[in-house]
Design a protein around this motif. Structure first.
Motif, PDB file in Angstrom:
ATOM      1  N   SER A  57       0.832  -1.175   0.000  1.00 14.84           N
ATOM      2  CA  SER A  57      -0.081  -0.052  -0.049  1.00 14.84           C
ATOM      3  C   SER A  57       0.996   1.105  -0.060  1.00 14.84           C
ATOM      4  CB  SER A  57      -0.773  -0.176   1.238  1.00 14.84           C
ATOM      5  OG  SER A  57      -0.010   0.294   2.384  1.00 14.84           O
ATOM      6  N   GLN A  61       2.553  -0.856   3.652  1.00 18.94           N
ATOM      7  CA  GLN A  61       1.899  -2.131   4.328  1.00 18.94           C
ATOM      8  C   GLN A  61       1.876  -3.240   3.147  1.00 18.94           C
ATOM      9  OE1 GLN A  61      -1.805  -0.693   6.102  1.00 18.94           O
ATOM     10  NE2 GLN A  61      -0.774  -1.194   8.185  1.00 18.94           N
ATOM     11  N   ILE A  63       0.035  -5.723   1.568  1.00 18.74           N
ATOM     12  CA  ILE A  63      -1.597  -5.999   1.632  1.00 18.74           C
ATOM     13  C   ILE A  63      -1.720  -7.320   0.925  1.00 18.74           C
ATOM     14  CG2 ILE A  63      -2.178  -3.855   1.962  1.00 18.74           C
ATOM     15  CD1 ILE A  63      -3.075  -3.595  -1.039  1.00 18.74           C
ATOM     16  N   SER A  82      -2.977 -10.701   2.218  1.00 18.45           N
ATOM     17  CA  SER A  82      -1.978 -11.089   2.993  1.00 18.45           C
ATOM     18  C   SER A  82      -2.657 -11.663   4.261  1.00 18.45           C
ATOM     19  CB  SER A  82      -1.198  -9.499   3.576  1.00 18.45           C
ATOM     20  OG  SER A  82      -2.281  -8.647   4.127  1.00 18.45           O
TER      21      SER A  82
END
Length: 202
Positions: A57, A61, A63, A82
């Motif tokens: 992201s 992060q 994802i 994820s």
């Protein structure tokens, strides 16, 4: 949401492509015929060599895990969420494989005849038609027969084989479950006890 895909497409190491999350909760079918649930659709360009790389992201992060493309399509790419990847990894670490509940049937998605649905008082338009029952399996012990159409399992509506496979997850191993089937147009309630079984080596 903006996303970045990282990988080694076509041998070009550490390549980055950017795009957006196009959709969530997609289902795709793998080369082996298995359904992969809850995948992320993105238009971040993926090519052979991206598989296994992270989908990240805009705030850093991870994802998803880049997984698949549709050949001939423009900007239709998929990544396994994820959360799914973490679950699969934990199952492999703990058990060596992903556990599934096994009942011992082969089947296909089939329509439920309208008159059978009305007679049985169900709303299903489709169900899981059982084509084969393995000897000495949970299905055989539950007296399931070829031709039975599964329409509900453990309170979950079954509208095809994919629904049945999805319902037979690890949480239903070694539990006695209620199963509703249509047999010759009549609704029957059956109890079945799925077991855990290590998948056969490919």
């Amino acid at each position: 949401q903006l996303v970045v895909a990282i990988g080694n497409p076509l041998g070009f190491e550490s390549t980055v492509t950017a795009g957006v999350v196009s959709a969530l909760g997609r289902s795709i079918r793998s080369v082996s015929g298995r359904t992969i649930e809850d995948v992320i659709q993105t238009d971040a360009a993926l090519n052979p060599g991206n598989s296994g790389g992270p989908l990240v992201s805009s705030n850093g992060q991870v994802i998803g895990i880049n997984t698949a493309i549709i050949n001939g399509a423009q900007g239709i790419c998929f990544a396994v969420a994820s959360n799914t990847a973490q679950f699969v990894l934990s199952e492999i670490i703990r058990h060596g494989y992903v556990r599934r509940a096994y009942i011992g049937v082969a089947g296909q998605t089939a329509p439920v005849p309208r008159r059978h649905a009305v007679l049985a008082g169900v709303e299903n338009k489709m169900g899981a038609l059982l084509m084969q029952i393995e000897p000495d399996s949970p299905a055989a012990r539950a007296s399931l027969l070829p031709g039975d159409v599964v329409i509900r399992l453990d309170g979950v509506e079954i509208n095809g084989v994919d629904d049945l496979i999805r319902a037979l997850d690890h949480s239903r191993i070694d539990r006695t479950l209620s199963m509703d089937v249509l047999r010759l147009g009549r609704l029957r309630a059956i109890e079945i006890h799925p077991v855990g079984r290590k998948p056969a080596k490919q």
